[in-house]
Design an enzyme around this catalytic site. Structure first.
Site, mmCIF file in Angstrom:
data_model
loop_
_atom_site.group_PDB
_atom_site.id
_atom_site.type_symbol
_atom_site.label_atom_id
_atom_site.label_comp_id
_atom_site.label_asym_id
_atom_site.label_seq_id
_atom_site.Cartn_x
_atom_site.Cartn_y
_atom_site.Cartn_z
ATOM 1 N N LYS A 156 0.838 -1.206 0.000
ATOM 2 C CA LYS A 156 0.000 0.000 0.000
ATOM 3 C C LYS A 156 0.869 1.250 0.000
ATOM 4 C CE LYS A 156 -3.963 -2.281 2.156
ATOM 5 N NZ LYS A 156 -4.808 -2.517 3.350
ATOM 6 N N GLN A 181 -4.581 -1.145 9.394
ATOM 7 C CA GLN A 181 -4.616 -2.504 8.863
ATOM 8 C C GLN A 181 -5.231 -3.467 9.882
ATOM 9 O OE1 GLN A 181 -3.784 -3.215 5.712
ATOM 10 N NE2 GLN A 181 -4.236 -5.385 5.945
ATOM 11 N N ASP A 205 -11.084 3.127 3.907
ATOM 12 C CA ASP A 205 -11.469 1.710 3.880
ATOM 13 C C ASP A 205 -12.993 1.552 3.790
ATOM 14 O OD1 ASP A 205 -9.401 -0.214 3.927
ATOM 15 O OD2 ASP A 205 -8.908 0.282 6.012
HETATM 16 N N1 GUN Z 1 -7.299 -6.507 6.306
HETATM 17 C C1 GUN Z 1 -7.784 -7.293 5.317
HETATM 18 N N2 GUN Z 1 -8.384 -6.537 4.358
HETATM 19 C C2 GUN Z 1 -8.271 -5.264 4.765
HETATM 20 C C3 GUN Z 1 -8.679 -4.027 4.190
HETATM 21 O O1 GUN Z 1 -9.297 -3.947 3.122
HETATM 22 N N3 GUN Z 1 -8.367 -2.914 4.921
HETATM 23 C C4 GUN Z 1 -7.712 -2.982 6.096
HETATM 24 N N4 GUN Z 1 -7.467 -1.835 6.739
HETATM 25 N N5 GUN Z 1 -7.318 -4.095 6.663
HETATM 26 C C5 GUN Z 1 -7.591 -5.231 5.988
#
Ligand code: GUN
Length: 295
Positions: free
Chosen positions: A54, A98, A121
């Site tokens: 990311k 995350q 998100d």
């Molecule tokens: N963990 C698994 N998928 C995601 C996501 O789309 N966003 C975040 N922040 N954590 C995750």
């Protein structure tokens, strides 16, 4: 019939270049570039890889990246106070924490502490509600990526498309169903308590599978000519990564199908960056990005 293999890596590259152009236009108008803060708590190996990717992609589209790596023992109140700081930081347009978080931290406390305007998100209840009622908000990245991948097969118009979503999770299944419903698709959500999943899938023009079960969807479940989007990421005992769809079997029946890996996965980060651009433009009162995604 041999299904078209939908190239998620290629589509994500196209999306990244549109976002890059959007970032340039934004910085010319506003005099700064959008910023995304990524917060990782602990040492979960998969999360470390996701956050690294990311951060790399954020920089590659010309945005500012703020990375915060906190120890496994971080308290909930320490994490909440970092989120408060990021909410108040004018350089930060998007915040992602995350998941999963260590056991001492309640994830819902954290997702509801992120300002809804910076919630790239789409996990804050305000955005969940906005997406559920079809009035905008910031949309969860994976379902948004699925929608962008599927759109060309329906001429960008989902009205009347018979759609089956397999899985009812908050991150994928439910928002996916709501996004399709907002575009006037006919939507059925099936899940682990559904009596006969295959009978529903068989009648669908569009199938989105997010069940977390390797190879669940078999060739004889899928109707001739369906478009199948596979969100699953399952690691088998031999280390191989496969989706929730039996790719070989379904390839023989479907019109188009996403592979795993290389399908939905790369689109998720692309949509995170798109959401960050959207959040930045909205904060500056400039409306939504117009980058011709056909959705
Ligand atoms: N963990 C698994 N998928 C995601 C996501 O789309 N966003 C975040 N922040 N954590 C995750």
């Amino acid at each position: 019939m041999t299904a078209e293999r939908i190239d998620g890596r290629l589509r994500a590259k196209e999306l990244d270049s549109r976002v890059t152009e959007g970032v340039s236009a934004f910085s010319e108008k506003v005099g700064r570039v959008p910023g995304l803060a990524a917060v990782l708590v602990g040492t979960d190996a998969a999360s470390q890889i996701y956050v690294r990717n990311k951060v790399k992609r954020t920089k590659s589209v010309g945005m500012l990246s703020f990375e915060h790596v906190l120890p496994e023992t971080t308290t909930e109140s320490d994490l909440l106070s970092l989120v408060d700081d990021l909410n108040a930081d004018p350089r930060v347009d998007g915040i992602l924490v995350q998941l999963p978080l260590p056991g001492q931290i309640r994830a819902e406390r954290v997702t509801s502490a992120v300002s809804p305007e910076k919630d790239v998100d789409g996990f804050h209840i305000v955005n969940v509600g906005a997406v559920a009622s079809g009035v905008g908000g910031l949309v969860p990245c994976t379902p948004l990526g699925c929608l962008i991948l599927a759109a060309p097969f329906f001429g960008g118009d989902f009205a009347g498309v018979e759609s089956v979503v397999v899985g009812r999770s908050n991150i994928v299944g439910r928002p996916m169903a709501n996004l399709l419903l907002a575009r006037r698709a006919t939507v059925t959500v099936v899940h682990s308590a559904t009596r006969d999943v295959a009978s529903h899938v068989r009648g669908a023009d569009l199938v989105v599978v997010a069940a977390g079960s390797a190879g669940l969807v078999r060739g004889d479940w899928v109707g001739e000519g369906a478009v199948v989007i596979d969100v699953g990421i399952n690691r088998l005992a031999d280390g191989k990564v496969v989706g929730d769809v039996n790719f070989e079997e379904v390839s023989g029946v479907a019109r188009a199908l996403t592979p795993v890996p290389g399908g939905v996965g790369p689109m998720t980060i692309g949509c995170l960056l798109l959401n960050t651009l959207t959040a930045a433009l909205r904060r500056e009162g400039l409306g939504d990005p117009d980058i011709g995604l056909g959705i």
